[in-house]
Design an enzyme around this catalytic site. Structure first.
Site, PDB file in Angstrom:
ATOM      1  N   TRP A 131       1.990   2.949  -2.607  1.00 17.53           N
ATOM      2  CA  TRP A 131       1.500   3.853  -3.663  1.00 17.53           C
ATOM      3  C   TRP A 131       0.153   4.441  -3.232  1.00 17.53           C
ATOM      4  O   TRP A 131      -0.110   5.620  -3.441  1.00 17.53           O
ATOM      5  CB  TRP A 131       1.367   3.117  -5.007  1.00 17.53           C
ATOM      6  CG  TRP A 131       2.687   2.941  -5.728  1.00 17.53           C
ATOM      7  CD1 TRP A 131       3.916   2.845  -5.156  1.00 17.53           C
ATOM      8  CD2 TRP A 131       2.889   2.849  -7.139  1.00 17.53           C
ATOM      9  NE1 TRP A 131       4.873   2.680  -6.118  1.00 17.53           N
ATOM     10  CE2 TRP A 131       4.279   2.677  -7.342  1.00 17.53           C
ATOM     11  CE3 TRP A 131       2.054   2.864  -8.248  1.00 17.53           C
ATOM     12  CZ2 TRP A 131       4.839   2.545  -8.611  1.00 17.53           C
ATOM     13  CZ3 TRP A 131       2.612   2.725  -9.520  1.00 17.53           C
ATOM     14  CH2 TRP A 131       3.981   2.574  -9.704  1.00 17.53           C
ATOM     15  N   ASP A 179      -5.899  -5.395  -4.961  1.00 20.28           N
ATOM     16  CA  ASP A 179      -4.804  -6.376  -4.892  1.00 20.28           C
ATOM     17  C   ASP A 179      -5.389  -7.755  -4.578  1.00 20.28           C
ATOM     18  O   ASP A 179      -6.504  -7.864  -4.066  1.00 20.28           O
ATOM     19  CB  ASP A 179      -3.774  -5.996  -3.817  1.00 20.28           C
ATOM     20  CG  ASP A 179      -2.410  -6.643  -4.075  1.00 20.28           C
ATOM     21  OD1 ASP A 179      -1.484  -5.937  -4.526  1.00 20.28           O
ATOM     22  OD2 ASP A 179      -2.275  -7.880  -3.865  1.00 20.28           O
ATOM     23  N   GLY A 229       0.759  -1.245   0.000  1.00 27.49           N
ATOM     24  CA  GLY A 229       0.000   0.000   0.000  1.00 27.49           C
ATOM     25  C   GLY A 229       0.786   1.290   0.000  1.00 27.49           C
ATOM     26  O   GLY A 229       0.222   2.344   0.280  1.00 27.49           O
ATOM     27  N   ASP A 232      -8.385 -10.079  -8.562  1.00 30.71           N
ATOM     28  CA  ASP A 232      -7.352 -10.326  -9.564  1.00 30.71           C
ATOM     29  C   ASP A 232      -7.577  -9.333 -10.713  1.00 30.71           C
ATOM     30  O   ASP A 232      -8.652  -9.308 -11.313  1.00 30.71           O
ATOM     31  CB  ASP A 232      -7.519 -11.768 -10.052  1.00 30.71           C
ATOM     32  CG  ASP A 232      -6.499 -12.163 -11.087  1.00 30.71           C
ATOM     33  OD1 ASP A 232      -5.846 -11.274 -11.669  1.00 30.71           O
ATOM     34  OD2 ASP A 232      -6.345 -13.379 -11.327  1.00 30.71           O
ATOM     35  N   ASP A 259       1.468  -1.200 -10.163  1.00 28.37           N
ATOM     36  CA  ASP A 259       2.842  -1.609  -9.814  1.00 28.37           C
ATOM     37  C   ASP A 259       2.898  -3.134  -9.709  1.00 28.37           C
ATOM     38  O   ASP A 259       3.689  -3.689  -8.964  1.00 28.37           O
ATOM     39  CB  ASP A 259       3.213  -0.940  -8.470  1.00 28.37           C
ATOM     40  CG  ASP A 259       4.672  -1.110  -8.105  1.00 28.37           C
ATOM     41  OD1 ASP A 259       5.492  -1.290  -9.010  1.00 28.37           O
ATOM     42  OD2 ASP A 259       4.986  -1.074  -6.897  1.00 28.37           O
ATOM     43  N   LYS A 293       3.964  -0.806 -14.297  1.00 30.50           N
ATOM     44  CA  LYS A 293       5.274  -1.461 -14.259  1.00 30.50           C
ATOM     45  C   LYS A 293       5.401  -2.419 -15.439  1.00 30.50           C
ATOM     46  O   LYS A 293       4.433  -3.052 -15.840  1.00 30.50           O
ATOM     47  CB  LYS A 293       5.422  -2.232 -12.953  1.00 30.50           C
ATOM     48  CG  LYS A 293       6.834  -2.736 -12.840  1.00 30.50           C
ATOM     49  CD  LYS A 293       7.197  -3.703 -11.783  1.00 30.50           C
ATOM     50  CE  LYS A 293       6.559  -3.878 -10.499  1.00 30.50           C
ATOM     51  NZ  LYS A 293       7.392  -3.468  -9.395  1.00 30.50           N
TER      52      LYS A 293
HETATM   53  N1  SAM Z   1       2.749  -0.702  -5.227  1.00 28.00           N
HETATM   54  C1  SAM Z   1       2.785  -1.530  -4.052  1.00 28.00           C
HETATM   55  C2  SAM Z   1       3.249  -0.683  -2.917  1.00 28.00           C
HETATM   56  O1  SAM Z   1       3.726   0.411  -3.181  1.00 28.00           O
HETATM   57  O2  SAM Z   1       3.116  -1.094  -1.768  1.00 28.00           O
HETATM   58  C3  SAM Z   1       3.688  -2.724  -4.225  1.00 28.00           C
HETATM   59  C4  SAM Z   1       3.132  -3.710  -5.213  1.00 28.00           C
HETATM   60  S1  SAM Z   1       3.955  -5.248  -5.144  1.00 28.00           S
HETATM   61  C5  SAM Z   1       5.442  -4.910  -5.976  1.00 28.00           C
HETATM   62  C6  SAM Z   1       3.111  -6.211  -6.340  1.00 28.00           C
HETATM   63  C7  SAM Z   1       1.712  -6.600  -5.931  1.00 28.00           C
HETATM   64  O3  SAM Z   1       1.070  -7.133  -7.073  1.00 28.00           O
HETATM   65  C8  SAM Z   1       1.618  -7.681  -4.869  1.00 28.00           C
HETATM   66  O4  SAM Z   1       1.010  -7.180  -3.719  1.00 28.00           O
HETATM   67  C9  SAM Z   1       0.750  -8.765  -5.513  1.00 28.00           C
HETATM   68  O5  SAM Z   1      -0.202  -9.323  -4.622  1.00 28.00           O
HETATM   69  C10 SAM Z   1       0.040  -7.974  -6.606  1.00 28.00           C
HETATM   70  N2  SAM Z   1      -0.477  -8.779  -7.701  1.00 28.00           N
HETATM   71  C11 SAM Z   1       0.202  -9.679  -8.480  1.00 28.00           C
HETATM   72  N3  SAM Z   1      -0.641 -10.223  -9.384  1.00 28.00           N
HETATM   73  C12 SAM Z   1      -1.860  -9.656  -9.196  1.00 28.00           C
HETATM   74  C13 SAM Z   1      -3.129  -9.807  -9.832  1.00 28.00           C
HETATM   75  N4  SAM Z   1      -3.289 -10.656 -10.847  1.00 28.00           N
HETATM   76  N5  SAM Z   1      -4.174  -9.081  -9.380  1.00 28.00           N
HETATM   77  C14 SAM Z   1      -4.012  -8.220  -8.339  1.00 28.00           C
HETATM   78  N6  SAM Z   1      -2.829  -8.036  -7.702  1.00 28.00           N
HETATM   79  C15 SAM Z   1      -1.770  -8.741  -8.120  1.00 28.00           C
END
Ligand code: SAM
Length: 329
Positions: free
Chosen positions: A55, A99, A53, A115, A140, A180
């Site tokens: 961002w 998320d 969280g 998702d 992200d 990203k």
């Molecule tokens: N931007 C976030 C922050 O600043 O705290 C960090 C994000 S982290 C690098 C990547 C996130 O992508 C993870 O929490 C993961 O659960 C989520 N994620 C991966 N695949 C996903 C999907 N298909 N749907 C939703 N979230 C997904």
């Protein structure tokens, strides 16, 4: 930590701890926003793949709590050094964070667990906006990397496609999209694809993104889909629904050939191939005369017949083939 472990506590890790950000990634959004003025005039934003969280925290503090965050990533609370009290918060600001994982609540942030590659998640976000449109969609998202670069790039692209699908369905005209991506060979295709619906598209790597990581961010500004573009039809690309493109009409059909031009299973025009393909060992190469020899140009009536020229080309001998490593048998 073992002797050989890489110390991940870099300057941004420490700053995040000092300033109370949930993750060092906060600085990536802060730096991107500073470079591209992403928060100007923004009150409604969607943060995809938001957990834990940081961002969403940036969006909450900037858009909802009306705090100032400077270009160095340092929160100055507000220009007068005093945090705006809750009665001064912008209650019109709406931030939706999505998320797979749950995350701790944040002021002004509506959380959805889902998702982003699923159509139902897109629908959920649209419902939460109550007919409003977003000014900014950020993503992200990152899969668990396998270390197989091509596979990781593919999975990341699917996430990016899910994010784009949501962005196209919730963004207002003129809105911005940041996601990203992993730097890879076919990245230019992404630019071409996004350019059909955004005015300006570029890749950016904030200084807070580690050099050792292949991550970068695609920044697409000024959403301006062509007339007749129906973003709900993008669901076809998510591999759900009808799974065919027959129902597409008009401009929506136009978008498809553009995207499938990225099909990488055919020949690569920049590569060199042997005259004998491995799957055609019986094929015998036969030289074909050029339709118009280069010395007999069509625009010169009296250009000489190459047959008359006193020039003899040496015959291609097996020795030449060996010496120059030519791909003939
Ligand atoms: N931007 C976030 C922050 O600043 O705290 C960090 C994000 S982290 C690098 C990547 C996130 O992508 C993870 O929490 C993961 O659960 C989520 N994620 C991966 N695949 C996903 C999907 N298909 N749907 C939703 N979230 C997904």
């Amino acid at each position: 930590m073992g002797k050989k472990s890489k110390d991940k506590r870099d300057i941004y890790y420490r700053k995040a701890k000092e300033q109370g950000w949930r993750a060092r990634s906060a600085f990536k959004l802060i730096q991107l926003a500073d470079k591209f003025n992403l928060f100007d005039g923004v009150t409604k934003a969607v943060d995809l793949c938001a957990a834990p969280g940081s961002w969403s925290q940036v969006l909450s503090r900037k858009l909802y709590m009306c705090e100032e965050i400077d270009a160095e990533g340092i929160v100055t609370i507000a220009s007068n050094g005093i945090a705006p009290p809750p009665e001064m918060w912008n209650r019109d600001a709406k931030i939706i964070a999505v998320d797979l994982q749950p995350m701790s609540p944040l002021p002004g942030v509506i959380q959805l667990q889902g998702d982003i590659t699923q159509f139902s998640t897109a629908q959920n976000i649209i419902t939460k906006f109550n007919g409003d449109q977003a000014d900014l969609v950020v993503c992200d998202g990152a899969p668990d990397v396998s270390g197989l670069h091509d596979m990781d790039v593919y999975v990341q692209s699917q996430l990016l496609l899910g994010a784009l699908h949501i962005a196209c369905n919730v963004l207002r005209r003129g809105g911005n999209f940041v996601a990203k991506m992993f730097r890879a060979k076919q990245n230019h295709l992404l630019i071409y694809q996004l350019k059909t619906i955004f005015q300006e598209v570029s890749f950016h790597k904030p200084t807070s993104s580690r050099n050792s990581s292949t991550e970068a961010f695609v920044v697409a500004l000024n959403y301006r889909p062509p007339k007749g573009f129906n973003p709900t039809l993008l669901t076809n690309y998510l591999g759900i629904g009808k799974d065919n493109f027959d129902g597409l009409t008009g401009i929506n059909k136009f978008i498809i050939p553009f995207i499938v031009s990225g099909d990488l299973s055919g020949y690569d025009a920049d590569a060199t191939y042997p005259l004998y393909q491995d799957d055609e060992p019986e094929y015998e190469y036969r030289y074909t005369e050029p339709v118009q020899p280069p010395l007999r140009v069509g625009y010169l009536d009296n250009s000489p017949d190459p047959e008359d020229l006193p020039m003899e080309l040496p015959e291609l001998t097996p020795q030449h083939i060996k010496e120059f490593n030519l791909p003939y048998k």
